[in-house]
Design an enzyme around this catalytic site. Structure first.
Site, mmCIF file in Angstrom:
data_model
loop_
_atom_site.group_PDB
_atom_site.id
_atom_site.type_symbol
_atom_site.label_atom_id
_atom_site.label_comp_id
_atom_site.label_asym_id
_atom_site.label_seq_id
_atom_site.Cartn_x
_atom_site.Cartn_y
_atom_site.Cartn_z
ATOM 1 N N ASP A 40 0.834 -1.204 0.000
ATOM 2 C CA ASP A 40 0.000 0.000 0.000
ATOM 3 C C ASP A 40 0.868 1.252 0.000
ATOM 4 O OD1 ASP A 40 -2.741 -0.919 0.002
ATOM 5 O OD2 ASP A 40 -2.299 -1.810 1.957
ATOM 6 N N MET A 43 -12.352 -1.007 -3.939
ATOM 7 C CA MET A 43 -12.116 -0.603 -2.553
ATOM 8 C C MET A 43 -13.409 -0.771 -1.758
ATOM 9 S SD MET A 43 -8.963 0.151 -2.309
ATOM 10 C CE MET A 43 -9.055 0.554 -0.560
ATOM 11 N N ASP A 98 -10.491 -4.876 -1.398
ATOM 12 C CA ASP A 98 -9.501 -4.369 -0.437
ATOM 13 C C ASP A 98 -10.192 -3.506 0.610
ATOM 14 O OD1 ASP A 98 -7.262 -3.400 0.852
ATOM 15 O OD2 ASP A 98 -6.445 -2.340 -0.881
#
Ligand code: DX5
Ligand code: ZN
Length: 227
Positions: free
Chosen positions: A36, A140, A182
């Protein structure tokens, strides 16, 4: 049902000893590492960049797949640095890139896999326009910037629509695209996410936490997937 790749996010790992944290994941049997990258501009947090990734590659060798999630405003100008540092896949945010189609092809042309990322409020259409150009779409399920946030259940429709579009593309002889999710993925929801069509699950605090080792947490995830 198809297997799910579990991609450990090192964000909640011990960043002071990142190589050891990554090794713990690799030793537990995980061969993807989700890196990340945050620039303090696109997202309100800062992590690491190419020099740290290059050192990690040196420490871990060629084995693990480095999956870089670029939460940066300038992916169009800096993507090559991440490939040179040893990343295998680069995923870029559609919200942060002006010429997305061009960038996807530049990343692939430079020899890396190309992924695109959609924030929770970004409509699915942004991904459909380039679905035949990418290797991976990342949905996301939290707003990017921090580990340990709660899963946003509204993303279900988006995941299912993308899974359908990918299946149609494959049925028509087109490219297979990994569908990654994620944020907030844990043992209690990973099997449901697979049933939506997710093929690649990023897990941060569900693997790296104070309660148990990565291997123990991974065993819980596998138990959930095998049930
Ligand atoms: C969020 C990052 C993540 C996230 C995953 O900006 O992209 O990869 O930290 O962590 P958990 O699994 O704790 O939500
Ligand atoms: Zn991520």
């Amino acid at each position: 049902m198809a297997d799910v790749v579990i991609a450990p996010s090192v964000l909640t790992a011990n960043l002071a000893d990142l190589a050891a944290s990554c090794r713990e994941a690799v030793d537990a049997g995980l061969d993807w590492l989700h890196l990340d990258v945050m620039d303090g501009n696109f997202v309100p947090n800062l992590t690491f960049g190419p020099p740290v990734i290059r050192s990690l590659r040196k420490a871990l060798g060629d084995g693990p797949t480095f999956d870089a999630h670029l939460m940066v405003s300038n992916a169009e100008t800096c993507f090559q640095d991440y490939i040179d540092a040893g990343c295998d896949h680069l995923s870029v945010h559609v919200e942060a890139v002006t010429h997305l189609h061009r960038l996807i092809h530049a990343i692939r042309g430079a020899g890396a896999g190309a992924g695109i990322v959609l924030n929770p409020a970004t409509p699915v259409e942004a991904a459909l326009e380039v679905l035949h150009d990418v290797d991976l779409v990342l949905i996301m399920s939290v707003n990017p910037g921090f580990g340990g946030q709660s899963f946003i259940p509204n993303v279900e429709a988006k995941v299912r629509r993308l899974a359908d579009a990918i299946a149609t593309q494959v049925a028509n002889g087109g490219r297979h695209v990994q569908l990654q999710i994620d944020g907030g993925v844990k043992a209690h929801n990973i099997a449901e996410l697979r049933s939506w069509g997710v093929t690649n699950a990023v897990v941060g605090s569900g693997l790296f936490n104070d309660r148990a080792s990565v291997a123990e947490n991974l065993a819980d995830l596998h138990t959930a997937l095998d049930a």
